[in-house]
Scaffold this motif. Structure first.
Motif, short mmCIF file in Angstrom:
data_model
loop_
_atom_site.label_atom_id
_atom_site.label_comp_id
_atom_site.label_asym_id
_atom_site.label_seq_id
_atom_site.Cartn_x
_atom_site.Cartn_y
_atom_site.Cartn_z
N ARG A 132 14.30 1.65 26.68
CA ARG A 132 14.31 2.76 27.63
C ARG A 132 15.05 3.94 27.00
O ARG A 132 16.17 3.78 26.48
N TRP A 133 14.40 5.13 27.03
CA TRP A 133 15.10 6.32 26.55
C TRP A 133 16.20 6.68 27.54
O TRP A 133 16.00 6.64 28.75
N ILE A 134 17.38 7.02 27.03
CA ILE A 134 18.48 7.33 27.93
C ILE A 134 19.10 8.68 27.58
O ILE A 134 19.22 9.02 26.40
N PRO A 160 36.51 29.08 38.76
CA PRO A 160 35.52 28.08 39.16
C PRO A 160 36.11 26.67 39.19
O PRO A 160 37.23 26.44 38.73
N GLY A 161 35.30 25.74 39.73
CA GLY A 161 35.65 24.33 39.68
C GLY A 161 36.81 23.97 40.58
O GLY A 161 37.12 24.70 41.51
N PRO A 162 37.47 22.84 40.28
CA PRO A 162 37.23 21.88 39.19
C PRO A 162 35.92 21.11 39.40
O PRO A 162 35.35 21.10 40.47
N TYR A 163 35.48 20.41 38.31
CA TYR A 163 34.24 19.66 38.34
C TYR A 163 34.49 18.21 37.92
O TYR A 163 35.36 17.94 37.08
N LEU A 164 33.70 17.33 38.52
CA LEU A 164 33.74 15.92 38.14
C LEU A 164 32.40 15.55 37.52
O LEU A 164 31.34 15.89 38.05
N PHE A 165 32.46 14.84 36.39
CA PHE A 165 31.26 14.37 35.70
C PHE A 165 31.22 12.85 35.80
O PHE A 165 32.07 12.16 35.22
N ASP A 166 30.25 12.37 36.55
CA ASP A 166 30.03 10.93 36.63
C ASP A 166 29.14 10.56 35.45
O ASP A 166 27.94 10.41 35.54
N GLY A 167 29.80 10.43 34.28
CA GLY A 167 29.09 10.27 33.01
C GLY A 167 28.80 11.62 32.39
O GLY A 167 28.81 12.65 33.06
N VAL A 168 28.57 11.63 31.06
CA VAL A 168 28.24 12.88 30.38
C VAL A 168 26.90 12.80 29.67
O VAL A 168 26.53 13.72 28.94
N ALA A 169 26.15 11.69 29.90
CA ALA A 169 24.87 11.49 29.21
C ALA A 169 25.09 11.65 27.70
O ALA A 169 26.01 11.06 27.14
N MET A 181 25.61 12.07 36.13
CA MET A 181 24.94 11.96 34.83
C MET A 181 25.08 10.55 34.26
O MET A 181 25.14 10.36 33.05
N GLY A 182 25.15 9.57 35.16
CA GLY A 182 25.37 8.20 34.71
C GLY A 182 24.10 7.41 34.50
O GLY A 182 24.12 6.17 34.59
N GLN A 183 22.98 8.09 34.21
CA GLN A 183 21.70 7.37 34.05
C GLN A 183 21.69 6.45 32.84
O GLN A 183 20.80 5.62 32.70
N CYS A 184 22.66 6.62 31.94
CA CYS A 184 22.67 5.80 30.72
C CYS A 184 23.16 4.38 30.98
O CYS A 184 23.02 3.51 30.13
N ARG A 185 23.76 4.14 32.13
CA ARG A 185 24.42 2.85 32.35
C ARG A 185 23.44 1.75 32.71
O ARG A 185 22.40 1.98 33.32
N ALA A 186 23.88 0.53 32.39
CA ALA A 186 23.06 -0.63 32.72
C ALA A 186 23.45 -1.22 34.07
O ALA A 186 22.64 -1.76 34.79
N GLY A 187 24.74 -1.12 34.44
CA GLY A 187 25.22 -1.77 35.65
C GLY A 187 25.37 -0.82 36.82
O GLY A 187 25.15 0.37 36.71
N GLU A 188 25.77 -1.38 37.97
CA GLU A 188 26.01 -0.61 39.18
C GLU A 188 27.52 -0.46 39.37
O GLU A 188 28.29 -1.40 39.12
N HIS A 189 27.93 0.71 39.84
CA HIS A 189 29.35 0.97 40.03
C HIS A 189 29.56 1.74 41.32
O HIS A 189 28.67 2.41 41.82
#
Length: 793
Positions: A152-154, A178-187, A269-277
């Protein structure tokens, strides 16, 4: 990544092919072929696109499942395609190629005290799940196998750098803070890096916090291989929470630092992960609720302490402290580090309070991304037990849940900010609060108690300017015929375009356009009040636009914010043009110090860079034979007062000081006639009164001109203000209001050193006697004490 339905898959794929979008096509094709593996036409199309991108490995994998079913033509085509593939690179890159970069990034994190072991261990364990490719255009692509060992392309197959550049920013990125910002993953990291760069130093050193969570450390390792993130990872505002303990770490960070703000927006941006969180926002909400509960409990405790201190207590406390009959005042103050002038002013206020014997503690942000939070205020109040809270440019309603309701607030209004001086905010000013500064006219016009606002100028810190002779090096560096210091390098046109873009009200934009066209040609009448002139420009703009501004807040914004600052730019830059023309023609040396002048369309040749407030500015003021003061505020402004205090000589563009004589005569006549309100002022037909009113106010008293303002209150406010002509008896000799007048003044004083020194010394003595921080702050406290005492029934 795009989600498709089976009904639209094929048509969408064909559209991508027709539009020559290989990345979009291949991203969709990978998912389409999972559910439609027998569509050999699309499979072959995908093979060809991979070949064009130089990715022979994925192309070969797709082609392996294609057969000709006995069709000779199809078999011939397959043979040709396989032969073509034989000469195409597989496109795969070994992760070891970027191992050095990966380790360098980890070293930066280690230097910050972050746990790198969890990332390195995860990569050693799970890195084999990921394959790295680089296409013919130099774009990186990563894929991972799922539990069924399918690749799978990630997070998806695409032009990741290009997508990040095209990604629309959140609206608030355009704001100063601006912000602050939270990144749920950075891909793969491209968008994160772009937002980091865009939010760096957005306003006087402010850079918003960026929170990154990544439950699966090996996923973060992908980006750490692909980017040189030395600057990004060195940035303390980038807060990383990696591994299975990310939730605990994140909540502890907020619980342990009451000034660490919560994110206003999140990027999923957590599409790269395999598990659920657990969703990151759930964790944010949980931590936010805990902090809110702590603030509520702390505020209740402080209010219980201060509610017992009634008006009599406050009046007695101030009286005893100022008379020496009781302990000195305890004062808590706050100022943002994301300011320029106000930081210096707060330093001088604090030192003046200490010199007067009072105790003062100042709160300010501890980092470039911190925001002083309610709990920090509460802890300081619990410790200091202040009698007074002191702040610049803000009023009580902006400190809800921060200040006890019975703690008096002293506001020094230095900037007349329209977003602060709103009816809603001012209605929330308590009777035990007090204001000083430059907006008393508006305060009185809005029918608030005149005794609760004291007009004052911004003073100077006289003791910072000890008479130490300039060194030869300082004279060499700063010496010139004429110098000017200001950061107001944007032209009137640039300021107008910026404000026009930010303004959402179409009627306000029309008014701005009209005033921008009117102002440069509006007659400069130095014997007429500046406030009246701005009101006349507003009235003329209303006439041209056929509009009536009924909203008092919009009217205030147009007058006090937009028009004042637009006029300020016109006033300064016109005079600078006169000086520049003279310098070019005569060969005299002229330097402009401050930010942005090197980008000015006509004055860049004179740009000399910024100069630091304090000793460096003092050297410049003394080494320059002539300094310029080019502000509508005139000579009673800290920039000029500081320069005079250190012994600098000034020429100043004429403001409206000439109106002071007329105003004194007008107020004397009003008192002689016993006029007590604006209605009586407008109705009185005394010839002398009408002549003086017309000379000072023009035709502003016509109902269509003054827009319901309290004319008598406005006049009394103007009469209370210090006028430079009354303070500096040499003022007329150093002022100019045209190019010719400037040239006469500057050539005269450049050729008469003794006269220049004599005027400098006389004006310096006035500044040291009348405009020190110590005397000014002492005046504030006594005026507030008198106001509190007057409330005791």
């Amino acid at each position: 990544m795009t989600t498709l339905t089976l009904d639209t898959d094929r048509s969408e794929l064909l559209r991508c092919l027709e539009s020559r979008d290989p990345y979009g096509f291949l991203d969709r094709a990978a998912r389409y072929l999972d559910v439609s593996p027998a569509d050999h036409q699309m499979r072959l199309a995908a093979v060809r696109e991979y070949v064009r991108l130089g990715l022979g490995g994925p192309a070969n994998e797709l082609l392996a499942d294609v057969n000709s079913d006995g069709d000779r033509r199809a078999e011939s085509a397959l043979v040709a395609l396989r032969q073509e593939l034989a000469s195409v690179s597989i496109g795969r890159i070994a992760w070891s190629v970027y191992h050095h970069q990966f380790e360098a990034n980890l070293a930066v994190m280690n230097d910050r005290g972050l746990d790198c072991g969890v990332i390195r261990d995860a990569w050693r364990r799970d890195g084999r799940r990921y394959q790295l490719f680089r296409d013919a255009a130099g774009r990186h692509h990563v894929r991972a196998h799922d539990d069924a060992w399918r690749w799978r392309w990630i997070p998806y197959f695409g032009d990741h750098p290009g997508s990040a550049e095209r990604q629309a920013f959140p609206d608030d990125v355009q704001q100063l803070t601006p912000g602050p910002y939270l990144f749920d993953g950075v891909a793969l990291g491209h968008l994160f890096a772009r937002i980091h760069q865009r939010t760096l130093d957005t306003f006087h050193g402010y850079s918003c916090a960026l929170f990154v969570i990544e439950p699966e450390p090996a996923v973060l390792a992908l980006a750490l291989h692909l980017h040189d993130w030395y600057a990004l990872l060195s940035d303390e505002r980038v807060r990383l929470f990696v591994g299975p303990e990310w939730k605990t770490q994140l909540e502890q960070a907020w619980d342990g630092d009451p000034d660490l703000p919560f994110p206003t927006r999140a990027f999923a941006m957590g599409q790269c992960r395999a598990g659920e969180h657990e969703p990151a926002l759930v964790v944010v909400e949980r931590a936010g609720q805990r902090r809110n509960d702590a603030v509520t409990a702390s505020a209740l405790e402080l209010n219980a302490r201060y509610d017992a201190r009634d008006v009599a207590y406050r009046a007695r406390r101030f009286r005893d402290a100022l008379s020496g009959g009781g302990p000195p005042l305890r004062i808590l103050a706050a100022v943002s580090t994301h300011t320029t002038f106000l930081q210096y002013s707060m330093r001088d206020v604090r030192d003046a309070l200490h010199a007067l014997g009072h105790r003062c503690e100042v709160l300010t942000e501890s980092t470039d991304h911190a925001i002083t939070g309610p709990l920090t205020y509460h802890h300081a109040i619990q410790s200091l037990d202040p009698d007074l809270f002191f702040v610049f440019d803000h009023v009580r309603p902006e400190f809800r849940n921060v200040l006890p309701r019975n703690l008096p607030v002293l506001t020094w209004d230095q900037d007349c900010l329209p977003q602060v001086f709103t009816r809603q905010n001012l209605d929330g000013v308590a009777r035990h609060d007090f204001l000083v500064g430059c907006s008393r006219a508006r305060w009185v016009e809005m029918r608030y108690d005149p005794g609760q606002y004291l007009t004052c100028a911004i003073p100077t810190r006289a003791d910072r300017f000890a008479e130490q002779p300039l060194t030869d090096a300082e004279r060499e560096r700063y010496g010139c015929d004429v110098s000017y210091v200001s950061h107001a390098s944007r032209t009137a046109d640039e300021f107008h375009l910026e404000q026009r873009t930010l303004q959402k009200n179409p009627d306000a934009v029309r008014m701005m356009d009209a005033m921008h066209a009117i102002l440069p040609d509006w007659p400069n009448r130095p014997h007429v009040s500046l406030g009246v002139l701005t009101a006349e420009v507003l009235g003329e703009a209303c006439r041209r636009c056929k509009l009536e501004i009924r909203d008092p807040e919009m009217r205030n914004w147009l007058l006090e914010w937009y028009l004042w600052r637009l006029g300020d730019r016109v006033f300064r830059h016109e005079a600078l043009r006169w000086v520049a023309d003279w310098a070019r023609r005569t060969g005299r040396s002229f330097r402009i110090y401050g930010n942005g002048w090197d980008r000015h369309p006509t004055l860049s040749a004179f740009a000399a860079g910024p100069v630091e407030n304090g000793h460096e500015l003092s050297c410049l003021n003394r080494a320059s034979r002539i300094n310029l003061q080019l502000m509508p505020a005139g000579m009673i402004h800290q920039r000029a007062l500081d320069g005079l205090a250190c012994g600098g000589f000034f020429l100043a563009r004429s403001t409206h000081e000439g109106s002071a004589v007329t105003l004194r005569q007008l107020m004397a006549r009003i008192d002689e006639l016993g006029i007590r309100d604006s209605a009586a002022l407008v109705a009185n037909d005394d010839v002398s009164l009408r002549r003086l009113l017309t000379e000072y106010l023009g035709d502003w008293l016509r109902p269509a001109k003054h827009h319901g303002r309290d004319a008598l209150a406005y006049l009394r406010h103007c009469a209370e203000v210090d006028h430079a002509g009354d303070v500096f008896h040499d003022l007329d000799a150093i002022q100019f209001n045209s190019a010719d007048e400037f040239e006469r003044r500057v050539e005269h004083f450049l050729n008469h050193d003794d006269e220049r020194r004599d005027i400098t010394e006389r004006m310096r003595r006035v500044v040291l006697e009348r405009f020190s921080y110590r005397s000014t702050v002492d005046r504030f406290l006594h005026a507030m004490a008198d106001f509190l005492a007057a409330q005791i029934v």
